[in-house]
Write an enzyme that holds these catalytic residues in place. Structure first.
Site, PDB file in Angstrom:
ATOM      1  N   LYS A   3      14.376  35.305 -17.298  1.00 28.54           N
ATOM      2  CA  LYS A   3      15.266  34.311 -17.902  1.00 28.54           C
ATOM      3  C   LYS A   3      14.711  32.915 -17.668  1.00 28.54           C
ATOM      4  CE  LYS A   3      18.736  31.477 -17.097  1.00 28.54           C
ATOM      5  NZ  LYS A   3      18.488  30.529 -18.160  1.00 28.54           N
ATOM      6  N   GLU A  17      12.748  30.355  -4.436  1.00 30.53           N
ATOM      7  CA  GLU A  17      11.841  29.195  -4.375  1.00 30.53           C
ATOM      8  C   GLU A  17      12.691  28.007  -4.787  1.00 30.53           C
ATOM      9  OE1 GLU A  17       8.684  29.408  -3.486  1.00 30.53           O
ATOM     10  OE2 GLU A  17       8.329  31.553  -3.644  1.00 30.53           O
ATOM     11  N   CYS A  48       8.907  20.575  -7.475  1.00 32.48           N
ATOM     12  CA  CYS A  48       9.614  20.938  -6.238  1.00 32.48           C
ATOM     13  C   CYS A  48       8.886  20.399  -5.022  1.00 32.48           C
ATOM     14  CB  CYS A  48       9.753  22.447  -6.150  1.00 32.48           C
ATOM     15  SG  CYS A  48       8.190  23.312  -6.297  1.00 32.48           S
ATOM     16  N   GLU A  97      17.151  15.745  -3.076  1.00 33.40           N
ATOM     17  CA  GLU A  97      16.059  15.828  -4.045  1.00 33.40           C
ATOM     18  C   GLU A  97      16.424  15.019  -5.303  1.00 33.40           C
ATOM     19  OE1 GLU A  97      15.537  19.663  -6.007  1.00 33.40           O
ATOM     20  OE2 GLU A  97      13.393  19.497  -5.642  1.00 33.40           O
TER      21      GLU A  97
HETATM   22  P1  NAP Z   1      18.509  25.136 -11.758  1.00 30.91           P
HETATM   23  O1  NAP Z   1      19.569  24.346 -12.417  1.00 30.91           O
HETATM   24  O2  NAP Z   1      18.802  25.742 -10.429  1.00 30.91           O
HETATM   25  O3  NAP Z   1      18.105  26.294 -12.813  1.00 30.91           O
HETATM   26  C1  NAP Z   1      17.080  27.205 -12.557  1.00 30.91           C
HETATM   27  C2  NAP Z   1      17.317  28.442 -13.388  1.00 30.91           C
HETATM   28  O4  NAP Z   1      18.530  29.065 -12.953  1.00 30.91           O
HETATM   29  C3  NAP Z   1      17.502  28.163 -14.875  1.00 30.91           C
HETATM   30  O5  NAP Z   1      16.915  29.185 -15.626  1.00 30.91           O
HETATM   31  C4  NAP Z   1      19.002  28.150 -15.010  1.00 30.91           C
HETATM   32  O6  NAP Z   1      19.453  28.406 -16.325  1.00 30.91           O
HETATM   33  C5  NAP Z   1      19.380  29.269 -14.068  1.00 30.91           C
HETATM   34  N1  NAP Z   1      20.784  29.265 -13.635  1.00 30.91           N
HETATM   35  C6  NAP Z   1      21.670  28.244 -13.689  1.00 30.91           C
HETATM   36  N2  NAP Z   1      22.874  28.663 -13.223  1.00 30.91           N
HETATM   37  C7  NAP Z   1      22.728  29.960 -12.859  1.00 30.91           C
HETATM   38  C8  NAP Z   1      23.605  30.929 -12.299  1.00 30.91           C
HETATM   39  N3  NAP Z   1      24.876  30.670 -12.015  1.00 30.91           N
HETATM   40  N4  NAP Z   1      23.136  32.172 -12.048  1.00 30.91           N
HETATM   41  C9  NAP Z   1      21.837  32.461 -12.294  1.00 30.91           C
HETATM   42  N5  NAP Z   1      20.961  31.580 -12.852  1.00 30.91           N
HETATM   43  C10 NAP Z   1      21.398  30.341 -13.116  1.00 30.91           C
HETATM   44  O7  NAP Z   1      17.177  24.304 -11.585  1.00 30.91           O
HETATM   45  P2  NAP Z   1      16.419  23.429 -12.671  1.00 30.91           P
HETATM   46  O8  NAP Z   1      17.170  22.163 -12.859  1.00 30.91           O
HETATM   47  O9  NAP Z   1      16.096  24.254 -13.860  1.00 30.91           O
HETATM   48  O10 NAP Z   1      15.039  23.153 -11.907  1.00 30.91           O
HETATM   49  C11 NAP Z   1      14.886  22.192 -10.951  1.00 30.91           C
HETATM   50  C12 NAP Z   1      15.000  22.759  -9.551  1.00 30.91           C
HETATM   51  O11 NAP Z   1      14.051  23.811  -9.376  1.00 30.91           O
HETATM   52  C13 NAP Z   1      14.652  21.724  -8.499  1.00 30.91           C
HETATM   53  O12 NAP Z   1      15.581  21.793  -7.448  1.00 30.91           O
HETATM   54  C14 NAP Z   1      13.275  22.149  -8.022  1.00 30.91           C
HETATM   55  O13 NAP Z   1      12.953  21.726  -6.730  1.00 30.91           O
HETATM   56  C15 NAP Z   1      13.367  23.623  -8.134  1.00 30.91           C
HETATM   57  N6  NAP Z   1      12.013  24.209  -8.193  1.00 30.91           N
HETATM   58  C16 NAP Z   1      11.539  24.888  -7.088  1.00 30.91           C
HETATM   59  C17 NAP Z   1      10.259  25.406  -7.094  1.00 30.91           C
HETATM   60  C18 NAP Z   1       9.710  26.144  -5.898  1.00 30.91           C
HETATM   61  O14 NAP Z   1       8.753  26.905  -6.084  1.00 30.91           O
HETATM   62  N7  NAP Z   1      10.246  25.973  -4.707  1.00 30.91           N
HETATM   63  C19 NAP Z   1       9.447  25.258  -8.219  1.00 30.91           C
HETATM   64  C20 NAP Z   1       9.954  24.560  -9.313  1.00 30.91           C
HETATM   65  C21 NAP Z   1      11.247  24.045  -9.288  1.00 30.91           C
HETATM   66  P3  NAP Z   1      19.867  27.203 -17.322  1.00 30.91           P
HETATM   67  O15 NAP Z   1      18.641  26.429 -17.601  1.00 30.91           O
HETATM   68  O16 NAP Z   1      20.380  27.933 -18.499  1.00 30.91           O
HETATM   69  O17 NAP Z   1      20.908  26.406 -16.598  1.00 30.91           O
END
Ligand code: NAP
Length: 491
Positions: A178, A253, A287, A386
């Site tokens: 997804k 992650e 991240c 963050e």
């Molecule tokens: P996010 O809002 O947590 O979303 C990540 C994924 O989870 C998206 O596909 C999102 O779908 C989905 N999601 C949202 N609500 C969910 C739920 N209730 N149940 C299951 N899945 C759900 O994060 P983002 O804004 O896309 O990305 C930024 C974050 O990712 C930052 O905090 C960054 O640090 C972190 N990140 C971490 C790493 C690492 O390797 N540590 C790497 C890259 C990014 P939708 O898009 O449809 O909401």
């Protein structure tokens, strides 16, 4: 090149290109807000259909009984497909995310490398006979989990997708992916390439759709045996709680607020380039962004004034302009949240040394000037939370002990950068810092052969490296009787 050659309006699941039955998803190009595509995302029922097809495909002897080198051949073909179509994938990903073409091309090549590495790993991995301690021959083998899922964010799609899909397939699983709703297209390109590589239908599905619907169903579906999630800490924590209810392993992650430490004895040219790249590449939407900078007081004034001048000189520009260093942010809503963090920091006393505003004359895209803030307390929100944008906060420090304490005084523990010419000091500090990755005199270097992940609120589990495939397998141990006599207890 023909962009968006994907079947119009379709997703790839349950072995076919199909229309989703969920809410609409709109992908726009952040450099000028032009429309890429409108899709109907997947629904919970679509997930169920994909799971059924995945179960059938995964259990089918044509997949299940493949020898490792035969399974590896699919991964090699996917790697070749990605590499062959790197320009097009790069274009689609830049349209989806606003990243520069140079960066998205590197991400595409990284994804190809991940598939290649996992294929090679699969071909060379070995099972162990365990030391025999009784009359039985003892050994332990690794088997696929079954149907597994990956949930990924929008910031580096094809690379983060490959980090989940390649080892999960290598392990012999069926995989449902997804992607984030803001970047659905490049992941569908991956589906197209996997299909062309001859992957059995149903074994791999790509299900863009609302996180709260598709992501939620993936986590709670009884037949899904593992979810690997990359995204924000809040969503990751909630997901892990739901996974715990069905005793399903998860890998997380998550976010970061990584410290970068510049000691007075550092090569300041090296440190300057590393700090700039560490925070402002990917427009800070990374991240591992080095978003908290600690500079030793003896060089603080000199280093920060050079950093401010270099930051003001960074080229903010269009994703397709080859000289661009700082491309647009992914979305207006995201820029709003980044700007709100800057305003909050300023309201609490931070000083803006560079940026803090949108560039003039670039209103057509989601641009923001790279920003440096000073005079913030290490306990302030801007130092603790963050931002996920091009925002750096700088703080002075005096001693090694003090900077380790300040660096660790944070809920996150993803990465750290250390700049010094004193290697024993770099080693001491690197060992004392609570982080999953430490860079010394460099930043944001990556290798698929080196494990990656976080500690504390930055995550759980590791991706990449020699154990990458095993993370998607269950271990089964055998005791095979050798003497062939009845057990004495029963005599
Ligand atoms: P996010 O809002 O947590 O979303 C990540 C994924 O989870 C998206 O596909 C999102 O779908 C989905 N999601 C949202 N609500 C969910 C739920 N209730 N149940 C299951 N899945 C759900 O994060 P983002 O804004 O896309 O990305 C930024 C974050 O990712 C930052 O905090 C960054 O640090 C972190 N990140 C971490 C790493 C690492 O390797 N540590 C790497 C890259 C990014 P939708 O898009 O449809 O909401």
């Amino acid at each position: 090149m023909r962009p968006f050659d994907l079947p119009e309006g379709k997703l790839y699941f349950a072995g076919e290109w199909r229309e989703g039955r969920g809410a609409e998803i709109t992908s726009t190009f952040p450099a000028d807000r032009s429309l890429n595509r409108v899709l109907r995302g997947a629904s919970a029922e679509d997930v169920d259909l994909a799971v059924e097809a995945a179960q059938r495909a995964q259990r089918d002897p044509s997949w299940r009984n493949l020898r490792p080198h035969e399974r590896a051949s699919y991964l090699y073909r996917i790697a070749e497909g990605i590499a062959r179509e790197a320009d097009r994938i790069s274009y689609v990903q830049s349209r989806d995310t606003g990243k520069t073409l140079a960066e998205t091309r590197a991400l595409a090549m990284s994804a190809a490398g991940t598939f290649r590495y996992m294929a090679a790993l699969l071909e060379t991995s070995e099972e162990a006979l365990t030391p025999q301690r009784g009359d039985a021959l003892t050994l332990s083998v690794h088997e696929p989990l079954g149907v597994v899922a990956g949930i990924t964010p929008w910031n580096s799609p094809i690379a983060s997708d490959a980090q989940k899909v390649a080892p999960a397939l290598a392990a012999g699983n069926a995989v449902l992916l997804k992607p984030a709703s803001w970047s659905p297209l490049v992941c569908l390109e991956l589906a197209r390439i996997a299909e062309a590589a001859g992957l059995p239908p149903g074994l791999f599905s790509v299900l863009p759709g609302a996180g709260g619907v598709v992501g939620e169903r993936l986590v709670t579906h009884p037949a899904i045996r593992k979810v690997s999630f990359t995204g924000g800490t809040e969503v990751g924590r909630a997901l892990a709680q739901k996974a715990a209810a069905k005793l399903m392993p998860v890998s997380l992650e998550l976010g970061g607020k990584s410290p970068t430490i510049v000691f007075a004895d550092a090569d300041l040219d090296v440190a300057l380039a590393g700090v700039l790249f560490g925070i402002f590449s990917s427009t800070g939407q990374s991240c591992i962004a080095g978003s908290r900078l600690f500079v030793q007081r003896a060089v603080y004034e000199e280093f920060v004034s050079r950093l401010v001048a270099a930051t003001k000189a960074l080229r903010v520009g269009h994703s397709f302009e080859p000289r661009t260093q700082v491309a647009p942010l992914i979305h207006d809503d995201h820029r709003d949240s980044v700007e709100a963090m800057i305003r909050d920091a300023v309201a609490r006393g931070a000083e803006v040394l560079a940026g803090g505003q949108r560039p003039e004359g670039m209103e057509e895209g989601v641009y923001l000037r790279p920003t440096i803030l000073a005079e913030a307390d290490n306990n302030a929100r801007i130092c603790r939370e963050e931002v996920f944008g091009p925002v750096l906060v700088v703080l002075p420090f005096d001693s090694e002990e003090e900077v380790v304490a300040m660096g660790n005084d944070n809920d996150y523990g993803l990465a750290c950068g250390i700049y010094t010419r004193d290697f024993p000091k770099a080693w001491r500090v690197g060992r004392a810092i609570e982080a999953g990755t430490v860079w010394v005199n460099t930043y944001k270097q990556f290798s698929i052969s080196t494990p990656f992940g976080g500690v504390k609120d930055s995550g759980l589990g590791r991706e990449k490296g020699r154990e990458g495939i095993r993370a998607w397998m269950a271990q089964k141990s055998f005791y095979v009787d050798l003497p062939g006599r009845p057990h004495p207890w029963a005599a």
